[in-house]
Design a protein around this motif. Sequence first.
Motif, mmCIF file in Angstrom:
data_model
loop_
_atom_site.group_PDB
_atom_site.id
_atom_site.type_symbol
_atom_site.label_atom_id
_atom_site.label_comp_id
_atom_site.label_asym_id
_atom_site.label_seq_id
_atom_site.Cartn_x
_atom_site.Cartn_y
_atom_site.Cartn_z
ATOM 1 N N HIS A 36 0.828 -1.203 0.000
ATOM 2 C CA HIS A 36 0.000 0.000 0.000
ATOM 3 C C HIS A 36 0.864 1.255 0.000
ATOM 4 O O HIS A 36 2.015 1.250 0.442
ATOM 5 N N GLU A 38 1.339 5.576 0.844
ATOM 6 C CA GLU A 38 1.214 6.366 2.065
ATOM 7 C C GLU A 38 -0.217 6.868 2.269
ATOM 8 O O GLU A 38 -0.713 6.919 3.401
ATOM 9 N N THR A 39 -0.912 7.224 1.192
ATOM 10 C CA THR A 39 -2.264 7.776 1.344
ATOM 11 C C THR A 39 -3.270 6.734 1.811
ATOM 12 O O THR A 39 -4.298 7.087 2.392
ATOM 13 N N THR A 40 -2.984 5.454 1.552
ATOM 14 C CA THR A 40 -3.905 4.397 1.979
ATOM 15 C C THR A 40 -3.332 3.577 3.134
ATOM 16 O O THR A 40 -3.853 2.507 3.453
ATOM 17 N N CYS A 41 -2.286 4.066 3.782
ATOM 18 C CA CYS A 41 -1.641 3.327 4.868
ATOM 19 C C CYS A 41 -2.597 3.192 6.060
ATOM 20 O O CYS A 41 -3.140 4.195 6.551
ATOM 21 N N HIS A 51 4.100 5.255 8.215
ATOM 22 C CA HIS A 51 4.124 4.516 6.961
ATOM 23 C C HIS A 51 5.549 4.101 6.581
ATOM 24 O O HIS A 51 6.486 4.911 6.631
ATOM 25 N N LYS A 53 7.756 2.578 3.458
ATOM 26 C CA LYS A 53 7.757 2.319 2.026
ATOM 27 C C LYS A 53 8.359 0.950 1.744
ATOM 28 O O LYS A 53 8.896 0.283 2.626
#
Length: 301
Positions: A36, A38-41, A51, A53
Motif C-alpha cells: 500500500h 502512504e495515502t492508503t496506509c 508509513h 515504504k
Amino acid sequence: MTHDPRPALLSAALDAAARGWHVFPLRPGTKRPALHGETTCPRTGPCTVGHLKWERRATTDPVLIRATWTHAPYNIGIATGPSGLVVVDLDMPKDNSSADTPCGVTTFTALCERTGHAVPDTYRTRTASGGRHLYFTAPDGIRLANTAGTIAPLVDTRAWGGYVVAAGSTTPTGPYEPVGAPVAAPLPSWLLSILRPSSKAVQVRSAAVAAQSRRYADTALVLEVRNVAGAQQGRRDATLFRAARALGRFIAWGDLPRHRVEQALQEAGEAAGLPPSQCRSTLRSALDWSIAHNQQRRDAA
C-alpha cells in the motif's frame, strides 16, 4: 486444471532471501509494488509508528515471505540498497527509438572493450524485454544511488532507492530468468569510479587564469575536431573515442559546455564517415567516463 504459479514464485523469493537479498511483493504479472501507498496506509502492523515504504518493508524473513507469497502469485522485487547490491540495468531501446539505436548490452560491451576491461562475470538475469541485469555486491562504506545513463546510454543502475524484478517473476512480455555466474561479484573498481559521487574541491582561480584555460580548451577542441574529421577508415571510431576522452576533462572543469563538444565531435565523426548513432554512442560513453574521472583540475598539458 489451472496451473498455480505461487509455489514457484515462493521458491524464487526464498532463494533470493537466502542470498541475503531483501524482497517484497510486486503486483501479479507486473513490475509495480503490491504494498500500500502512504495515502492508503492503515497505520497498523509494520506501519504502526508511521508509513513504511517498500524499501524499508523488504525482508529476508522466510516466515514473512511464506505468508505473503502463499496469499497471491506476486512477482518478486529486490530492494537493492538494503540487499547490499548495485545492479547494472542493460536496457533495450524504446519502441520510438531509431532502428539503429544499440541496446544497453551492446553499448556496455563496447564501453568495456574501449576502456580495456573485460565484461564482468557475475550473477545476472535476462529481463522480460530481452535486456540484462548484472548484479554486483556494493562496496562497504559507500552509499550509491540510482543512476540513469551515467555509465552509457541505456545503461542504468539500481542501488539505494531502487529495486529490480527478481528471477522467477513473469510479466506479459516474458519471464525474468537467471543466466551467467551463480553469485554476484564485487562491483568493479572502474565502475565504482564512474558511479561514486565526487566531492568537488572549491577552486578559486583568477579571471586571467580562467580565460587562459578556456583558450587552451578552445584550441584543444579545434585540434581534436580536425583529427576526427580526417581520421582514416579503420581508425575513425577509436579517434573519436580518444578525442571525447581528451575533451571531457574541459567539460568537467567548466572550460567547455558539453553540448558544444558533443555537437562539434558529432559533426566531425559523421564527416569522417561514421554512422550518426555510432557517433552518439561513442561520444556519450567516452564523455561520461572522462567527466567522472576528471573532477579534480590538473595541469592541461
